[in-house]
Design an enzyme around this catalytic site. Sequence first.
Site, PDB file in Angstrom:
ATOM      1  N   ARG A 118      -4.606   6.217  -5.119  1.00 14.97           N
ATOM      2  CA  ARG A 118      -4.335   5.903  -3.702  1.00 14.97           C
ATOM      3  C   ARG A 118      -2.835   5.687  -3.488  1.00 14.97           C
ATOM      4  O   ARG A 118      -2.270   6.119  -2.481  1.00 14.97           O
ATOM      5  CB  ARG A 118      -5.107   4.661  -3.256  1.00 14.97           C
ATOM      6  CG  ARG A 118      -6.610   4.829  -3.217  1.00 14.97           C
ATOM      7  CD  ARG A 118      -7.135   5.733  -2.107  1.00 14.97           C
ATOM      8  NE  ARG A 118      -7.210   7.137  -2.370  1.00 14.97           N
ATOM      9  CZ  ARG A 118      -8.123   7.783  -3.100  1.00 14.97           C
ATOM     10  NH1 ARG A 118      -9.067   7.125  -3.719  1.00 14.97           N
ATOM     11  NH2 ARG A 118      -8.085   9.086  -3.224  1.00 14.97           N
ATOM     12  N   GLU A 121      -1.327   9.012  -3.565  1.00 17.12           N
ATOM     13  CA  GLU A 121      -1.679   9.696  -2.318  1.00 17.12           C
ATOM     14  C   GLU A 121      -0.782   9.241  -1.160  1.00 17.12           C
ATOM     15  O   GLU A 121      -0.386  10.051  -0.319  1.00 17.12           O
ATOM     16  CB  GLU A 121      -3.148   9.411  -1.993  1.00 17.12           C
ATOM     17  CG  GLU A 121      -3.667  10.128  -0.777  1.00 17.12           C
ATOM     18  CD  GLU A 121      -5.129   9.807  -0.534  1.00 17.12           C
ATOM     19  OE1 GLU A 121      -5.859  10.742  -0.173  1.00 17.12           O
ATOM     20  OE2 GLU A 121      -5.534   8.634  -0.692  1.00 17.12           O
ATOM     21  N   SER A 144      17.150   3.031  -3.850  1.00 19.10           N
ATOM     22  CA  SER A 144      17.238   2.719  -5.272  1.00 19.10           C
ATOM     23  C   SER A 144      15.935   2.124  -5.789  1.00 19.10           C
ATOM     24  O   SER A 144      15.315   1.296  -5.130  1.00 19.10           O
ATOM     25  CB  SER A 144      18.369   1.724  -5.518  1.00 19.10           C
ATOM     26  OG  SER A 144      18.403   1.350  -6.878  1.00 19.10           O
TER      27      SER A 144
END
Length: 183
Positions: A118, A121, A144
Amino acid sequence: MFNLPYHCKALLTAKQERGLTFDDVAKAINKPEVWTTALFYGQASTDKSTAEAILKALGGEQFWTDYNDRLEAGQEKIDIRRVLNGLSGNGEENMGVKGMVTRGATFEVPPKDPVLYRLYEVLVVYGYSYKALIYEKFGDGIMSAIDFRTSLERKKDPKGDRVVITMDGKFLPYSDPSAWGTQ
């Protein structure tokens, strides 16, 4: 368990045996929870005094002695020196360079674990949105992951509790070609 350094397996075993959370350990050593968790999974190293504080938070030498005494024949005993060295960047996984951490070595792409997938994703779906918004708000550069802080909180919601993950990274602009000089 996936391929974790020796000291990480020992730390996770001690944490579980003692019934502690990562938050408990983080509070005991006065460090951020996510960073402390990263130590336990071999994604960071720390100074010797913090490493010693972690071992103390996990029960000190007596815990390790008692744990080793309970092992059955053939099970590997935990060597507290190896754990301390691994935490403080002097373990065999540091490949001869003090403090060197091989970040991401425990991660496969795409991840198979549902939680990690997830998160992956989110970057697949929203990555270009984040990139475009960083460009619009800051200019040409990156966020960063070195000068970086992150946290995770639980937020109550009538439709079901929410996971709030904050990523706080310093903006680093790409250099202007005029700064490159001529060749």
